[in-house]
Scaffold this motif. Structure first.
Motif, mmCIF file in Angstrom:
data_model
loop_
_atom_site.group_PDB
_atom_site.id
_atom_site.type_symbol
_atom_site.label_atom_id
_atom_site.label_comp_id
_atom_site.label_asym_id
_atom_site.label_seq_id
_atom_site.Cartn_x
_atom_site.Cartn_y
_atom_site.Cartn_z
ATOM 1 N N UNK A 28 35.706 43.581 28.206
ATOM 2 C CA UNK A 28 34.813 44.035 29.267
ATOM 3 C C UNK A 28 33.498 43.271 29.208
ATOM 4 N N UNK A 29 32.942 42.999 30.389
ATOM 5 C CA UNK A 29 31.631 42.352 30.521
ATOM 6 C C UNK A 29 30.750 43.277 31.348
ATOM 7 N N UNK A 30 29.877 44.063 30.720
ATOM 8 C CA UNK A 30 28.989 44.948 31.486
ATOM 9 C C UNK A 30 27.866 44.154 32.154
ATOM 10 N N UNK A 31 27.670 44.365 33.459
ATOM 11 C CA UNK A 31 26.589 43.695 34.179
ATOM 12 C C UNK A 31 25.961 44.668 35.176
ATOM 13 N N UNK A 37 25.218 31.964 36.270
ATOM 14 C CA UNK A 37 26.049 31.235 35.311
ATOM 15 C C UNK A 37 26.038 31.873 33.927
ATOM 16 N N UNK A 38 24.953 32.545 33.572
ATOM 17 C CA UNK A 38 24.923 33.243 32.295
ATOM 18 C C UNK A 38 25.989 34.323 32.228
ATOM 19 N N UNK A 39 26.089 35.124 33.308
ATOM 20 C CA UNK A 39 27.134 36.142 33.357
ATOM 21 C C UNK A 39 28.525 35.501 33.325
ATOM 22 N N UNK A 40 28.684 34.427 34.102
ATOM 23 C CA UNK A 40 30.005 33.798 34.186
ATOM 24 C C UNK A 40 30.436 33.236 32.836
ATOM 25 N N UNK A 41 29.466 32.808 32.031
ATOM 26 C CA UNK A 41 29.820 32.323 30.688
ATOM 27 C C UNK A 41 30.377 33.466 29.843
ATOM 28 N N UNK A 42 29.847 34.677 30.047
ATOM 29 C CA UNK A 42 30.379 35.841 29.341
ATOM 30 C C UNK A 42 31.801 36.155 29.808
ATOM 31 N N UNK A 43 32.030 36.027 31.112
ATOM 32 C CA UNK A 43 33.361 36.297 31.654
ATOM 33 C C UNK A 43 34.365 35.275 31.123
ATOM 34 N N UNK A 44 33.957 34.008 31.058
ATOM 35 C CA UNK A 44 34.867 32.982 30.502
ATOM 36 C C UNK A 44 35.224 33.303 29.056
ATOM 37 N N UNK A 45 34.241 33.750 28.285
ATOM 38 C CA UNK A 45 34.506 34.122 26.897
ATOM 39 C C UNK A 45 35.479 35.303 26.848
ATOM 40 N N UNK A 150 25.126 38.993 26.103
ATOM 41 C CA UNK A 150 24.357 37.780 25.917
ATOM 42 C C UNK A 150 23.229 37.951 24.915
ATOM 43 N N UNK A 151 22.946 36.878 24.184
ATOM 44 C CA UNK A 151 21.863 36.913 23.205
ATOM 45 C C UNK A 151 20.488 36.836 23.855
ATOM 46 N N UNK A 173 31.947 43.999 19.425
ATOM 47 C CA UNK A 173 30.805 43.540 20.220
ATOM 48 C C UNK A 173 30.638 42.038 19.962
ATOM 49 N N UNK A 174 30.800 41.243 21.017
ATOM 50 C CA UNK A 174 30.800 39.784 20.892
ATOM 51 C C UNK A 174 29.494 39.212 21.435
ATOM 52 N N UNK A 175 28.637 38.643 20.568
ATOM 53 C CA UNK A 175 27.402 38.008 21.055
ATOM 54 C C UNK A 175 27.704 36.645 21.658
ATOM 55 N N UNK A 176 27.056 36.330 22.764
ATOM 56 C CA UNK A 176 27.270 35.057 23.453
ATOM 57 C C UNK A 176 25.922 34.360 23.644
ATOM 58 N N UNK A 177 25.903 33.050 23.409
ATOM 59 C CA UNK A 177 24.661 32.275 23.423
ATOM 60 C C UNK A 177 23.976 32.326 24.786
ATOM 61 N N UNK A 178 22.641 32.279 24.765
ATOM 62 C CA UNK A 178 21.847 32.245 25.992
ATOM 63 C C UNK A 178 22.159 30.983 26.786
#
Length: 285
Positions: A28-31, A37-45, A150-151, A173-178
Motif C-alpha cells: 500500500x502507498x498512502x497519499x 513523481x515522488x509519489x510515483x516512485x513509491x508506487x514503483x517500489x 517517503x523519507x 514499513x519501507x522507507x523510500x528516498x526523497x
C-alpha cells in the motif's frame, strides 16, 4: 482500465481477502493525492515488492491545523488516476470520503509520543495524532504486507514505524528516498503554490542543508552550522525558518554533534507556503 477506484472499506476488504486467498502479496502507498513523481516512485517500489498494489487517496482533515490549509490542498483525483495508469500494471485506488473514514460517532485516536514531539509536532499540534490515526486505519483496512513512505517526511516515517512496532501491526514499513528536482528542491504537492520568484529561490533550502550536513559530518558543532544555514535560507528569500535541527536518525533525539547517524531537518516558509526537507548526516569521524 488498469486502475480500479474503490470508495468503501467493505469493498476494499473483500478485494484484499480474495487476493490473500490466492497467496498474493499486497503493498500500500498512502497519499493525500495531488500525485507527483515522488509519489510515483513509491508506487514503483510497491509494484516491485508485491503483486497487488493499493494507492490510497484521502485528504485527511485530522492532520491539518488550519482550515484554510485544508481547503487549499489540491484535489486532483482524475489526473491522479491518469498518472497511476501511466505506470502500467494493475492497481487499486482507494478513495474514500470523510464519512467513510470517520463515520458519525468516531472518537478514537492514536497518539505517538517521543518521535512525534518537537519539529513538525511542535509547530503543528495534533498533526501526528491525525497522521498516526489515519495510517493505522489504512494499514488495517488494506491488510497490506508492506507500506511505502517517503523519507522527505522523515518525522512522519518515524511516527509510522513506531505505530507499526508498538501496535504489532503485521506490515513492513519501507522507507523510500526523497525525490528531487534537478535543482535539488524536494518534490512536494505544495511546490505548485510557490510564485515564480519563490520557486527560483526554493532550492536554497536543500543547498543550505547539504552544506551544513557536510560540515557536521566533519565534526563541526551543530549550533554554529545551524545558525549559518538559517542565515543562508533567510538570505535566499525565505520569510522565516520554523525549525532547523540536528536529530538522531534512529529516534530523533536532539544532538549537539553528529556523533551517530543523524538527520538535519528543516521547516521554512516561502510565499506563505510551508516547505520541509531533511538530509542524512553521516556520523563524524
Amino acid at each position: 482500465m488498469s486502475v480500479r477506484i474503490v470508495r468503501t472499506v467493505a469493498e476494499l476488504r473483500a478485494l484484499v481477502a480474495g487476493w490473500k486467498e490466492e497467496g498474493e502479496r499486497v503493498a500500500v502507498v498512502p497519499t493525500m493525492g495531488a500525485l507527483h513523481e515522488g509519489h510515483l516512485s513509491l508506487v514503483r517500489e510497491a509494484m516491485a515488492r508485491a503483486g497487488r498494489v493499493i494507492v490510497t487517496l484521502f485528504v485527511n482533515p485530522k492532520q491539518f491545523n488550519s482550515a484554510a490549509d485544508l481547503a487549499a490542498y489540491p484535489r486532483t483525483e482524475v489526473s491522479d488516476a491518469a498518472r497511476l495508469e501511466s505506470l502500467g500494471g494493475t492497481m487499486v485506488l482507494f478513495a474514500p470520503d470523510g464519512d467513510e473514514m470517520y463515520p458519525p460517532g468516531f472518537s478514537t485516536g492514536v497518539t505517538v509520543t517521543g518521535v512525534g514531539e518537537g519539529l513538525c509536532g511542535a509547530g503543528r499540534p495534533g498533526h501526528f495524532d491525525g497522521v498516526a490515526t489515519v495510517v493505522t486505519k489504512l494499514l488495517l483496512i488494506s491488510g497490506a504486507d508492506a507500506a511505502m513512505f517517503g523519507e522527505k517526511d522523515y518525522q512522519q516515517l518515524q511516527v509510522v514505524r513506531r505505530v507499526a512496532q508498538d501496535l504489532n501491526l503485521p506490515v513492513e514499513i519501507v522507507p523510500c528516498a526523497t525525490v528531487r528536482e534537478a535543482d535539488g528542491l524536494a518534490l512536494s504537492s505544495r511546490n505548485v503554490r510557490l510564485s515564480e520568484a519563490g520557486r527560483a529561490c526554493a532550492p536554497a533550502l536543500a543547498r543550505a542543508l547539504n552544506t551544513a550536513a557536510g560540515r557536521l559530518s566533519a565534526g563541526a558543532p551543530a549550533s554554529g552550522e545551524i545558525a549559518a544555514a538559517t542565515r543562508a535560507i533567510l538570505a535566499a528569500g525565505f520569510e522565516r525558518v520554523e525549525y532547523l535541527e540536528l536529530r538522531s536518525a534512529a529516534d530523533l533525539a536532539p544532538l549537539d554533534t553528529a556523533d551517530r547517524p543523524a538527520r538535519l531537518l528543516v521547516a521554512a516558509w516561502l510565499d506563505g507556503v510551508r516547505l520541509i526537507d531533511n538530509v542524512e548526516v553521516r556520523a563524524a569521524g
